[in-house]
Structure formats: structure tokens, C-alpha cells
Design a protein around this motif. Structure first.
Motif, short mmCIF file in Angstrom:
data_model
loop_
_atom_site.label_atom_id
_atom_site.label_comp_id
_atom_site.label_asym_id
_atom_site.label_seq_id
_atom_site.Cartn_x
_atom_site.Cartn_y
_atom_site.Cartn_z
N GLU A 137 4.39 25.68 4.76
CA GLU A 137 3.81 24.89 5.85
C GLU A 137 2.92 25.75 6.74
O GLU A 137 1.84 25.32 7.17
N LEU A 138 3.36 26.96 7.01
CA LEU A 138 2.59 27.85 7.87
C LEU A 138 1.27 28.26 7.22
O LEU A 138 0.26 28.42 7.91
N ARG A 139 1.27 28.40 5.91
CA ARG A 139 0.05 28.83 5.21
C ARG A 139 -1.07 27.80 5.29
O ARG A 139 -2.25 28.16 5.23
N VAL A 140 -0.72 26.53 5.42
CA VAL A 140 -1.76 25.49 5.41
C VAL A 140 -2.21 25.09 6.81
O VAL A 140 -3.05 24.20 6.95
N LEU A 141 -1.68 25.73 7.85
CA LEU A 141 -2.16 25.45 9.20
C LEU A 141 -3.62 25.90 9.32
O LEU A 141 -3.98 26.99 8.90
N ASP A 142 -4.46 25.04 9.89
CA ASP A 142 -5.84 25.46 10.10
C ASP A 142 -5.91 26.32 11.36
O ASP A 142 -4.93 26.50 12.09
N VAL A 143 -7.09 26.87 11.63
CA VAL A 143 -7.25 27.81 12.74
C VAL A 143 -6.87 27.16 14.06
O VAL A 143 -6.16 27.77 14.89
N ALA A 144 -7.31 25.92 14.28
CA ALA A 144 -7.01 25.25 15.54
C ALA A 144 -5.51 25.06 15.72
O ALA A 144 -4.96 25.26 16.81
N GLN A 145 -4.82 24.66 14.65
CA GLN A 145 -3.37 24.46 14.74
C GLN A 145 -2.64 25.78 14.99
O GLN A 145 -1.71 25.85 15.80
#
Length: 337
Positions: A137-145
Motif C-alpha cells: 500500500e505504501l509503495r503505491v502512494l503518490d507524491v501528494a499522498q
């Protein structure tokens, strides 16, 4: 040799150039010692900090996280942890501001640290599907998130941050700020207007610790929750409101469920290697808050962040007595996702 105990006013009147006001972190030894301590705590090897079975697995996981922090801190190139321009550092110090503030714009390299941390962790938790799912889940967070989560973590905002994501984001930020803090010239860093915040980065302390050895013998330091710098604050002084009149210490007894209160003037009665004095909560009647204090005189290997994380039973008992925790532990979040 008999040591004379000084009252708070006498300590403040001393020549403070003789007292190490600021102890900067050394990332390699810091993370290694913290991981080792977490494993000791998880194994219930520390008499003064009993750990329940439900907490032991979490402490083992956090030990793996801290191992990864140490590996990343050592492996990434030095330029990842570059300091701000010298002129900016001087300007901050001249105005009694933290030279490496956690508020404002962060160096984008912290996201490189975050990615490397996840890579190191993936290898150590591949046999734990639940943790592997969180890492995914953490790997797919975008920069804004990711930046939004970092904002919440550094501001200690429990709303709007996933409690399973926050410790890993906090861990990356700790590596970034710890490595940078260790490069500063400690004599140049000035205290802030309030001594309750870290003079290096402006974060809240996670806990305080009474140190032994050398010039730090017997002095109390607050440890930063982000950069792990430690700064001096006189004992028997609230680390939240800085009042001195209504301080008491509450501790766990290893063979009793009671929560005894020790008057702050009883410091002379301390005896070495007393498990009940390894971990205590310093409570203040003026602001009704508490912060834990760990004593190296009674356990040489105390580690403020690790010991704070493991001593949740003390949090529960002190909270039930009507005191609010002054600030949180970055490796543990309780809010709903």
C-alpha cells in the motif's frame, strides 16, 4: 565519593558551558542500540519495563524497522542528507530558530529514503503477509499522498493519517533528520525561545532520560522524536509547561499493581539498579500532562524512544489518574484508518 545534589535553581545558575547542552545523534550507533533494546524489551528482559504478550510482536516488528533505518542511513550516499546552505543555517541560529526545521518545505530526498526503507523491510518481512500488504500500500502512494502523510506525522495530527502507514513514514523522516542533525556543529546551535522543543528541528520530545558518564553525569535530557538530538533540561521541571512547583513521579512496581507517587524531593533516596525507577512518568499538576523519564542510573541501556514504546502499561495507568500525554511516539499511532 559522595555527590552533592543541587536544587533546580542552583543548576540553572551554573556555568552552562560546562554542561553539554546539546547531544547530537550518531545514526549508526543510535539505530543499532535502539533495535537491540527493542528486542530486549520484546523478550521481557528488562525488569523495570514489563511487556505484555500482545505488544511483543509489535516491538519485534519495530526492531526490524529500526534495523532498516540503520541500513538505509549507512547505505545512501552522503548527498542524500545534505544540509541547507550555511547562510540559511546561520540565519536560523542567529534568530534562535531550529536550523533543520520539520515545518515548511522538506528536502525531496526524504522520499528516496522512504523507498529505500521499504526495500530493506521487504526482505525481512516477506514471511509476514500482513506487513507485506502494508508495504505494498505504501509503495503505491503518490507524491501528494505521501507528503500529506508526512505533514500529518510531523504535526502529530491523528486525523487523516492511516495508523498503519504513519510509523513507516515517520521512520523515513527520522533517518533523514537524524543523519542531517549529526552533521551540525553542536556548540553553535542555540536554545529556542521555549526549551520544550528540539533546538535542532523544532519537534516535540518523545521522552526524557537521565544520563550517566562524563560531563553528562546525572543530567536530564529531552530526546527529540524526529532527529534524536538530546537537549538539557533541569530535573524536576515540567517538560511541557516548564513549571517546577507541582511535579511528581509515578512508576510501575514489578510486584504490585499499584501506581505509587514519589515526591520529587526524594531524589536523594535513589539507589542504583532499582527496576521501579527505570521508567517513570513525570506528572505536572499545573498543566495536567505527563512525559516519561528513563534513568540510565538504574539501567545503563535505556533508550528513550524504545522504552517509551514498550511501556504502554504506564501510559494507561497515568492516563487513568487524569493526566494527558504531552506528545506521542512516532512509531505508534492509535487513530482509526
Amino acid at each position: 565519593m559522595v555527590q552533592r545534589l543541587l536544587e533546580p535553581g542552583q543548576i540553572e545558575a551554573l556555568d552552562h558551558t560546562a554542561i553539554p547542552r546539546l547531544l547530537l545523534p550518531e545514526a549508526r550507533s543510535l539505530f543499532a542500540a535502539r533495535a537491540a533494546r527493542l528486542r530486549q524489551l520484546a523478550n521481557n528482559d528488562i525488569k523495570g519495563i514489563p511487556v505484555g504478550e500482545a505488544m511483543q510482536g509489535y516491538l519485534q516488528l519495530m526492531a526490524a524497522v529500526v534495523d532498516a533505518q540503520g541500513a538505509v542511513a549507512a547505505a545512501l550516499p552522503p548527498e542524500t542528507f545534505s544540509l541547507p546552505p550555511a547562510a540559511d543555517i546561520k540565519l536560523s541560529i542567529d534568530h534562535n530558530m531550529p536550523p533543520l526545521p520539520v515545518n515548511g518545505v522538506r528536502p525531496p530526498e526524504w522520499r528516496t529514503v522512504f523507498a529505500a526503507l521499504l526495500d530493506h523491510l521487504a526482505a525481512s518481512v516477506k514471511d509476514q503477509p500482513q506487513i507485506d500488504a502494508v508495504l505494498a500500500e505504501l509503495r503505491v502512494l503518490d507524491v501528494a499522498q505521501l507528503e500529506g502523510c508526512a505533514d500529518a506525522v510531523l504535526a502529530e495530527l491523528t486525523e487523516g493519517v492511516h495508523p498503519l502507514h504513519a510509523p513507516f513514514v515517520a521512520a523515513a523522516l527520522q533517518v533523514m533528520w537524524t543523519r542531517r542533525a549529526g552533521q551540525l556543529d553542536s556548540p553553535r546551535v542555540q536554545p529556542l525561545v521555549t526549551n520544550t522543543l528540539c533546538p535542532v528541528c523544532g519537534s516535540h520530545p518523545v521522552a526524557s532520560v537521565i544520563r550517566i558518564g562524563g560531563q553528562s553525569q546525572g543530567y536530564r535530557y529531552l530526546q527529540c522524536s524526529c532527529c534524536a538530538s538530546e537537549w538539557h533540561m533541569v530535573r524536576v521541571k515540567c517538560s511541557c509547561c516548564e513549571h517546577t512547583g507541582k511535579i511528581a513521579y509515578q512508576s510501575l512496581e514489578t510486584n504490585d499493581d499499584k501506581l505509587p507517587v514519589e515526591d520529587a524531593t526524594d531524589a536523594k533516596a535513589n539507589k542504583a539498579n532499582d527496576p521501579s525507577k527505570v521508567a517513570r512518568a513525570e506528572t505536572c499538576e499545573d498543566c495536567k500532562t505527563y512525559r516519561k523519564i528513563f534513568n540510565q542510573e538504574h539501567d545503563f541501556n535505556v533508550e528513550p524512544l524504545a522504552d517509551d514504546l514498550a511501556s504502554l502499561t504506564l501510559d494507561v495507568l497515568v492516563s487513568e489518574a487524569g493526566y494527558a500525554r504531552a506528545s506521542g511516539n512516532p512509531l505508534l499511532w492509535f487513530n482509526a484508518a
